[in-house]
Design an enzyme around this catalytic site. Sequence first.
Site, PDB file in Angstrom:
ATOM      1  N   LYS A   2     -10.615  -0.282  -0.678  1.00 57.50           N
ATOM      2  CA  LYS A   2     -10.471  -0.585   0.750  1.00 57.50           C
ATOM      3  C   LYS A   2     -11.792  -0.396   1.485  1.00 57.50           C
ATOM      4  CE  LYS A   2      -7.136   0.497   4.450  1.00 57.50           C
ATOM      5  NZ  LYS A   2      -5.963   1.370   4.742  1.00 57.50           N
TER       6      LYS A   2
ATOM      7  N   CYS B 206      -4.250  -3.363   4.159  1.00 63.62           N
ATOM      8  CA  CYS B 206      -3.788  -2.907   5.465  1.00 63.62           C
ATOM      9  C   CYS B 206      -4.803  -3.163   6.586  1.00 63.62           C
ATOM     10  CB  CYS B 206      -3.414  -1.432   5.365  1.00 63.62           C
ATOM     11  SG  CYS B 206      -2.282  -0.856   6.649  1.00 63.62           S
TER      12      CYS B 206
ATOM     13  N   GLU C 135       0.841  -1.194   0.000  1.00 64.54           N
ATOM     14  CA  GLU C 135       0.000   0.000   0.000  1.00 64.54           C
ATOM     15  C   GLU C 135       0.881   1.251   0.000  1.00 64.54           C
ATOM     16  OE1 GLU C 135      -3.709   1.648   2.749  1.00 64.54           O
ATOM     17  OE2 GLU C 135      -1.964   0.733   3.725  1.00 64.54           O
TER      18      GLU C 135
END
Length: 332
Positions: free
Chosen positions: A132, A165, A60
């Site tokens: 995300k 993440c 990321e």
Amino acid sequence: MGSSGSMVKPISGFLTALIQYPVPVVESRADIDKQIQQIIKTIHSTKSGYPGLELIVFPEYSTQGLNTKKWTTEEFLCTVPGPETDLFAEACKESKVYGVFSIMEKNPGGGEPYNTAVIIDPQGEMILKYRKLNPWVPVEPWKAGDLGLPVCVGPGGSKLAVCICHDGMFPEVAREAAYKGANVLIRISGYSTQVSEQWMLTNRSNAWQNLMYTLSVNLAGYDGVFYYFGEGQVCNFDGTTLVQGHRNPWEIVTAEVYPELADQARLGWGLENNIYNLGSRGYVATPGGVKENPYTFIKDLAEGKYKVPWEDEIKVKDGSIYGYPVKKTIHS
């Protein structure tokens, strides 16, 4: 597995390389363009060093960095697909690899941007786009993803999903990937060292709870504010760590991955086949198992009524601590 064999393509399965990319210090669009060229160079050089490589993964923020004063500006955001992903696609095609890339994406409908990941195949086709689902609030300003959790076919019998993440801290995200058929979950991250232990723990638990491989890699190095821990990690479907990187920028973590073994476990295991057992509770006593949902949080979440008992006492519910304006509109 990780071994001296992790230089060539295995007879079955595939060889992956996780790039502990140095955290970019990005001040201008020209700096972003330099990162794109560096990523492309890395694809070609890694393929030349590992001829059997089939899947290369970048963390990321590797493309645009983490300049929090500029990361939502027109200059810094990219379209997906767009010129940047076209360049990555050409590199994947030239090197004959699958590639996973991070893009901070301009919202095509206007409004707040998305934190996006893409998978590009060896033909240069974008085969997966993911936004995300769980931005790292209150630090990140990204809009929560609206594409669900897609799954695509990858190398060596794999079915790939990507999370980004903070997504990996939610067991529901990994379970969704597995429920949709993924036997390999890729996690690209830009975490600082404060949560390195928790990152590694959840990589293992996500693998174990879903009988799938997890391939995870983080930025590495210091950007003048935070240190990013690298520590690329490949976990077996039984939750054990096969390969673990260190905190070195530019470390390349390679591993042989055998998706067929995860598939066999899902079909053949009785004990601890929990991705199946969740929906077939107590099948010894009740043929076929109990199917009804016993979980209050799942019911409430599905109905848009999710609320923890201490919710009214929670102190941080907006981004003001990081200087973001407080918005009055509440999503219904």
